[in-house]
Structure formats: structure tokens, C-alpha cells
Design a protein around this motif. Structure first.
Motif, PDB file in Angstrom:
ATOM      1  N   GLU A  92     -23.149   5.617 -18.387  1.00 43.68           N
ATOM      2  CA  GLU A  92     -22.501   4.320 -18.148  1.00 43.68           C
ATOM      3  C   GLU A  92     -20.984   4.485 -18.122  1.00 43.68           C
ATOM      4  OE1 GLU A  92     -22.522  -0.149 -18.146  1.00 43.68           O
ATOM      5  OE2 GLU A  92     -23.962   1.410 -17.635  1.00 43.68           O
ATOM      6  N   ALA A  93     -20.459   5.288 -19.063  1.00 45.65           N
ATOM      7  CA  ALA A  93     -19.006   5.487 -19.139  1.00 45.65           C
ATOM      8  C   ALA A  93     -18.485   6.193 -17.890  1.00 45.65           C
ATOM      9  CB  ALA A  93     -18.656   6.298 -20.388  1.00 45.65           C
ATOM     10  N   GLU A  94     -19.226   7.180 -17.392  1.00 44.13           N
ATOM     11  CA  GLU A  94     -18.811   7.897 -16.181  1.00 44.13           C
ATOM     12  C   GLU A  94     -18.826   6.975 -14.970  1.00 44.13           C
ATOM     13  OE1 GLU A  94     -20.331  12.439 -17.278  1.00 44.13           O
ATOM     14  OE2 GLU A  94     -21.694  11.006 -16.313  1.00 44.13           O
ATOM     15  N   ALA A  95     -19.860   6.150 -14.884  1.00 44.62           N
ATOM     16  CA  ALA A  95     -19.948   5.222 -13.759  1.00 44.62           C
ATOM     17  C   ALA A  95     -18.803   4.216 -13.797  1.00 44.62           C
ATOM     18  CB  ALA A  95     -21.293   4.503 -13.776  1.00 44.62           C
ATOM     19  N   ARG A  96     -18.496   3.701 -14.970  1.00 44.60           N
ATOM     20  CA  ARG A  96     -17.397   2.748 -15.078  1.00 44.60           C
ATOM     21  C   ARG A  96     -16.055   3.410 -14.765  1.00 44.60           C
ATOM     22  NH1 ARG A  96     -18.169  -2.224 -17.210  1.00 44.60           N
ATOM     23  NH2 ARG A  96     -20.227  -2.692 -18.087  1.00 44.60           N
ATOM     24  N   ALA A  97     -15.905   4.658 -15.196  1.00 47.13           N
ATOM     25  CA  ALA A  97     -14.657   5.373 -14.912  1.00 47.13           C
ATOM     26  C   ALA A  97     -14.493   5.592 -13.408  1.00 47.13           C
ATOM     27  CB  ALA A  97     -14.643   6.705 -15.652  1.00 47.13           C
ATOM     28  N   PHE A  98     -15.587   5.911 -12.731  1.00 48.97           N
ATOM     29  CA  PHE A  98     -15.538   6.087 -11.276  1.00 48.97           C
ATOM     30  C   PHE A  98     -15.161   4.773 -10.612  1.00 48.97           C
ATOM     31  CE2 PHE A  98     -17.296   6.017  -7.035  1.00 48.97           C
ATOM     32  CZ  PHE A  98     -16.982   7.277  -6.532  1.00 48.97           C
ATOM     33  N   TYR A  99     -15.764   3.693 -11.065  1.00 44.00           N
ATOM     34  CA  TYR A  99     -15.482   2.358 -10.516  1.00 44.00           C
ATOM     35  C   TYR A  99     -14.003   2.016 -10.692  1.00 44.00           C
ATOM     36  CZ  TYR A  99     -15.206  -2.781 -10.727  1.00 44.00           C
ATOM     37  OH  TYR A  99     -14.832  -4.088 -10.570  1.00 44.00           O
ATOM     38  N   GLU A 100     -13.478   2.220 -11.884  1.00 45.07           N
ATOM     39  CA  GLU A 100     -12.081   1.895 -12.154  1.00 45.07           C
ATOM     40  C   GLU A 100     -11.137   2.752 -11.315  1.00 45.07           C
ATOM     41  OE1 GLU A 100     -10.896  -0.505 -13.842  1.00 45.07           O
ATOM     42  OE2 GLU A 100     -12.679  -1.231 -14.886  1.00 45.07           O
ATOM     43  N   GLY A 101     -11.545   3.987 -11.031  1.00 51.21           N
ATOM     44  CA  GLY A 101     -10.687   4.882 -10.261  1.00 51.21           C
ATOM     45  C   GLY A 101     -10.783   4.697  -8.763  1.00 51.21           C
ATOM     46  N   HIS A 102     -11.751   3.899  -8.291  1.00 53.94           N
ATOM     47  CA  HIS A 102     -11.953   3.708  -6.852  1.00 53.94           C
ATOM     48  C   HIS A 102     -12.189   2.237  -6.527  1.00 53.94           C
ATOM     49  CE1 HIS A 102     -13.141   7.894  -7.751  1.00 53.94           C
ATOM     50  NE2 HIS A 102     -12.642   8.177  -6.557  1.00 53.94           N
ATOM     51  N   LEU A 103     -11.410   1.360  -7.128  1.00 58.53           N
ATOM     52  CA  LEU A 103     -11.598  -0.069  -6.922  1.00 58.53           C
ATOM     53  C   LEU A 103     -11.501  -0.464  -5.450  1.00 58.53           C
ATOM     54  CD1 LEU A 103      -9.580  -1.587  -9.908  1.00 58.53           C
ATOM     55  CD2 LEU A 103     -12.066  -1.421  -9.670  1.00 58.53           C
ATOM     56  N   GLU A 104     -10.660   0.273  -4.693  1.00 62.31           N
ATOM     57  CA  GLU A 104     -10.479  -0.081  -3.275  1.00 62.31           C
ATOM     58  C   GLU A 104     -11.767   0.073  -2.480  1.00 62.31           C
ATOM     59  OE1 GLU A 104     -10.154   4.277  -3.540  1.00 62.31           O
ATOM     60  OE2 GLU A 104      -9.347   2.621  -4.729  1.00 62.31           O
ATOM     61  N   ARG A 105     -12.676   0.929  -2.936  1.00 61.67           N
ATOM     62  CA  ARG A 105     -13.942   1.129  -2.229  1.00 61.67           C
ATOM     63  C   ARG A 105     -14.877  -0.075  -2.362  1.00 61.67           C
ATOM     64  NH1 ARG A 105     -15.980   7.374  -3.208  1.00 61.67           N
ATOM     65  NH2 ARG A 105     -13.964   8.413  -2.872  1.00 61.67           N
ATOM     66  N   PHE A 106     -14.687  -0.850  -3.407  1.00 60.46           N
ATOM     67  CA  PHE A 106     -15.601  -1.964  -3.682  1.00 60.46           C
ATOM     68  C   PHE A 106     -14.961  -3.329  -3.402  1.00 60.46           C
ATOM     69  CE2 PHE A 106     -16.401   1.647  -6.513  1.00 60.46           C
ATOM     70  CZ  PHE A 106     -17.661   2.002  -6.073  1.00 60.46           C
ATOM     71  N   ALA A 107     -13.689  -3.304  -3.004  1.00 58.14           N
ATOM     72  CA  ALA A 107     -12.990  -4.554  -2.726  1.00 58.14           C
ATOM     73  C   ALA A 107     -13.615  -5.251  -1.514  1.00 58.14           C
ATOM     74  CB  ALA A 107     -11.521  -4.274  -2.469  1.00 58.14           C
ATOM     75  N   ARG A 224     -23.058  -2.204  -9.484  1.00 59.08           N
ATOM     76  CA  ARG A 224     -23.522  -1.011 -10.198  1.00 59.08           C
ATOM     77  C   ARG A 224     -24.277  -0.060  -9.257  1.00 59.08           C
ATOM     78  NH1 ARG A 224     -24.522  -0.502 -15.725  1.00 59.08           N
ATOM     79  NH2 ARG A 224     -24.313  -2.771 -15.937  1.00 59.08           N
ATOM     80  N   GLU A 225     -25.185  -0.585  -8.433  1.00 58.97           N
ATOM     81  CA  GLU A 225     -25.955   0.269  -7.532  1.00 58.97           C
ATOM     82  C   GLU A 225     -25.058   0.919  -6.478  1.00 58.97           C
ATOM     83  OE1 GLU A 225     -29.329  -1.612  -5.804  1.00 58.97           O
ATOM     84  OE2 GLU A 225     -30.230  -2.155  -7.729  1.00 58.97           O
ATOM     85  N   ALA A 226     -24.085   0.173  -5.985  1.00 63.22           N
ATOM     86  CA  ALA A 226     -23.151   0.734  -5.010  1.00 63.22           C
ATOM     87  C   ALA A 226     -22.326   1.855  -5.637  1.00 63.22           C
ATOM     88  CB  ALA A 226     -22.235  -0.356  -4.469  1.00 63.22           C
ATOM     89  N   VAL A 227     -21.960   1.706  -6.898  1.00 62.77           N
ATOM     90  CA  VAL A 227     -21.213   2.766  -7.599  1.00 62.77           C
ATOM     91  C   VAL A 227     -22.056   4.034  -7.676  1.00 62.77           C
ATOM     92  CG1 VAL A 227     -20.238   3.458  -9.821  1.00 62.77           C
ATOM     93  CG2 VAL A 227     -19.809   1.158  -8.933  1.00 62.77           C
ATOM     94  N   ALA A 228     -23.334   3.866  -8.033  1.00 62.84           N
ATOM     95  CA  ALA A 228     -24.229   5.028  -8.101  1.00 62.84           C
ATOM     96  C   ALA A 228     -24.332   5.713  -6.734  1.00 62.84           C
ATOM     97  CB  ALA A 228     -25.606   4.593  -8.593  1.00 62.84           C
ATOM     98  N   GLY A 229     -24.421   4.911  -5.675  1.00 68.00           N
ATOM     99  CA  GLY A 229     -24.491   5.485  -4.334  1.00 68.00           C
ATOM    100  C   GLY A 229     -23.227   6.234  -3.962  1.00 68.00           C
ATOM    101  N   GLN A 230     -22.078   5.716  -4.373  1.00 67.22           N
ATOM    102  CA  GLN A 230     -20.806   6.375  -4.085  1.00 67.22           C
ATOM    103  C   GLN A 230     -20.675   7.678  -4.869  1.00 67.22           C
ATOM    104  OE1 GLN A 230     -18.007   5.554  -2.224  1.00 67.22           O
ATOM    105  NE2 GLN A 230     -18.765   3.665  -1.325  1.00 67.22           N
ATOM    106  N   MET A 231     -21.248   7.718  -6.065  1.00 69.43           N
ATOM    107  CA  MET A 231     -21.145   8.918  -6.907  1.00 69.43           C
ATOM    108  C   MET A 231     -22.104  10.025  -6.481  1.00 69.43           C
ATOM    109  SD  MET A 231     -20.766   7.249 -10.724  1.00 69.43           S
ATOM    110  CE  MET A 231     -20.346   8.822 -11.494  1.00 69.43           C
ATOM    111  N   ALA A 232     -23.182   9.656  -5.784  1.00 66.73           N
ATOM    112  CA  ALA A 232     -24.248  10.615  -5.479  1.00 66.73           C
ATOM    113  C   ALA A 232     -23.769  11.853  -4.718  1.00 66.73           C
ATOM    114  CB  ALA A 232     -25.372   9.922  -4.717  1.00 66.73           C
ATOM    115  N   PRO A 233     -22.979  11.710  -3.626  1.00 63.94           N
ATOM    116  CA  PRO A 233     -22.561  12.927  -2.901  1.00 63.94           C
ATOM    117  C   PRO A 233     -21.790  13.907  -3.772  1.00 63.94           C
ATOM    118  CG  PRO A 233     -22.175  10.968  -1.561  1.00 63.94           C
ATOM    119  CD  PRO A 233     -22.525  10.489  -2.937  1.00 63.94           C
TER     120      PRO A 233
END
Length: 270
Positions: A92-107, A224-233
């Protein structure tokens, strides 16, 4: 499902082969004569392979090479799939850290929910037809400005939105496909506002603003699901690199410098 000299075709084989067909073809071969035709094609394929084997064709060096390459590729894919399955999922912490570091991807940009009353004009129509369509569109606009319900006015038009109560869609800047329509839509600043008559390649009509949704960055829980998809590659690359690192460390690897000698070592002449 079928027998022939030298073999059989089983139900599992028929099912497996049929699943490889496109959906529209699969329906044709699921029952009746189509199914019999499909089973016959599998028998024919087995008979052809038997004949090829009798002639020794599978032992051809080029065929063997292609088989080895296919086996290698499929095996590597299966190996990587095993490694990815065994790898720990992001915390959960890694996913949130990725989200915070790539906010422009989810805007999400500002989006407008619009209704439309449209008059279609056949392709290739001359100026008189366009003029008649514009007059009809002006009439639709007057009805909207007079307060007539959008759904009723749109039903008098002939665009595809007439069957949806006038609903045209939720669009952001750059998604309109036409500069005139986009400019007219973006100029609408309150729900219920009606545009001037506008035109594109399909016809003429008017736009009605239903809702204007401001630009936003959705909260982590919403994407949350979109974050997981972005992290997968990235996770897949790490698994691949870690596996290669382990294999290289456990193997004695020497690279040639292109002359046949190991890289970094001089040629030794007898």
C-alpha cells in the motif's frame, strides 16, 4: 469426436481449437453441420501431418530450427510469468508513493457534459441543402432558448443523440474532433446555456451545456486500480532484470570482441 487410422480427435482438442477462432466464426462451428465441418478440418490436419511425418519432413533442419526457436520463446514467456507471479505485489505504501510521485498521470482535465440537437447533411450535398439544414437548426435553437426540454428538441433532429434524450457525451478539450464545435462548447459557462448554430462535416446544429466538471486529481482510493496498472510495467522490468542478474552471476559468461576472441583479451597466434 473422430477416429482415423493412427489417431483420434478428442472433445478437449475440439474445444481448445475452437477457442482460438474469432467469436463470429466460433458461433458458426459450435453446432450442427458447422461443428462437423470443424471436426473434419481437425482430422484433415492430422492426416496431413501424418503424411508429412511419413516423408520425414519434420526432420528438415529448417523446420527443426523454427521449432527450437518457438520452444525457446514460449519457455521464456512461461518462465517470466512464473517469476512475476512469485514476486511480491506492491505494498500500500509503495502504491501511494508512486501515486504521489506521478500525480500528472492521474489528473483529469476539465470536461463538459453536453447535449446536442443536430441536423444531418448527406455527404456531397450542395449549398442549398446546407442552407436548408441551417434554417432547420436555427428553428431547433429557438425552441431551446424558449425553454423547451432538450430531449424533446433533440428528438426533432436526426443525429444519433436523438435516441439518448439529446445526450452527446462527456468531452474534454481536444476531444471534439472539430475546432468550431470545441470553441462553441467551451464558451458555454452555465448549465442550460445554448450555443449558436455550429457545423461540422456531418451537419449543423446546436450544443447545450448539461454540466461542467472542473479539472481535478482524483484521490488515491478512486484510482487504486489505475495506479496498479501504471506500476505493472516497471515491476515486470525489475523481475526480468533481477532474474538475469541471478542467472549471469551463476554462469560463466564470456563475450567475443567480434574476432572470435573473448572481449578484453588479445588474439593469440600459434
Amino acid at each position: 469426436m473422430a477416429r482415423f487410422d493412427g489417431g483420434v480427435v478428442t472433445q478437449d482438442e475440439v474445444l481448445r481449437e475452437s477457442q482460438r477462432l474469432p467469436p463470429n466464426l466460433r458461433e458458426r462451428f459450435e453446432t450442427g453441420p458447422g461443428r462437423q465441418e470443424f471436426i473434419r478440418s481437425l482430422v484433415d490436419k492430422r492426416l496431413l501431418f501424418q503424411e508429412a511425418t511419413r516423408r520425414g519432413i519434420p526432420q528438415d533442419e529448417e523446420i527443426r530450427r523454427q521449432v527450437r526457436e518457438l520452444e525457446e520463446r514460449l519457455s521464456i514467456q512461461a518462465l517470466l510469468a512464473q517469476e512475476e507471479k512469485a514476486a511480491a505485489a506492491p505494498t500500500e505504501a509503495e502504491a501511494r508513493a508512486f501515486y504521489e510521485g506521478h500525480l500528472e498521470r492521474f489528473a483529469q482535465p476539465e470536461r463538459l457534459r453536453l447535449a446536442r440537437a443536430w441536423v444531418m447533411v448527406p455527404s456531397g450535398s450542395g449549398r442549398p441543402v446546407w442552407e436548408q439544414a441551417r434554417q432547420r437548426a436555427e428553428s431547433l435553437r429557438k425552441r431551446l432558448l424558449a425553454g423547451e426540454p432538450v430531449a424533446k428538441v433533440a428528438a426533432s433532429g436526426d443525429g444519433p443523440e436523438r435516441a439518448r434524450g439529446g445526450e452527446w457525451g462527456l468531452l474534454a478539450r481536444g476531444e471534439f474532433g472539430n475546432a468550431e464545435l470545441e470553441k462553441a462548447a467551451l464558451a458555454l459557462n452555465r448549465p442550460g446555456a445554448v450555443s449558436a448554430v455550429v457545423q461540422d462535416a456531418t451537419g449543423v446544429g446546436v450544443l447545450v451545456l448539461q454540466e461542467r466538471r472542473p479539472a481535478r486529481v482524483p484521490p488515491f482510493e478512486e484510482v487504486r486500480e489505475a495506479v496498479a496498472g501504471q506500476m505493472a510495467p516497471g515491476a515486470q522490468r525489475r523481475v526480468f532484470e533481477q532474474l538475469l542478474t541471478r542467472l549471469r552471476a551463476a554462469s560463466s559468461v564470456q563475450l567475443s570482441d567480434g574476432t572470435g576472441s573473448p572481449a578484453g583479451t588479445p588474439d593469440v597466434k600459434p
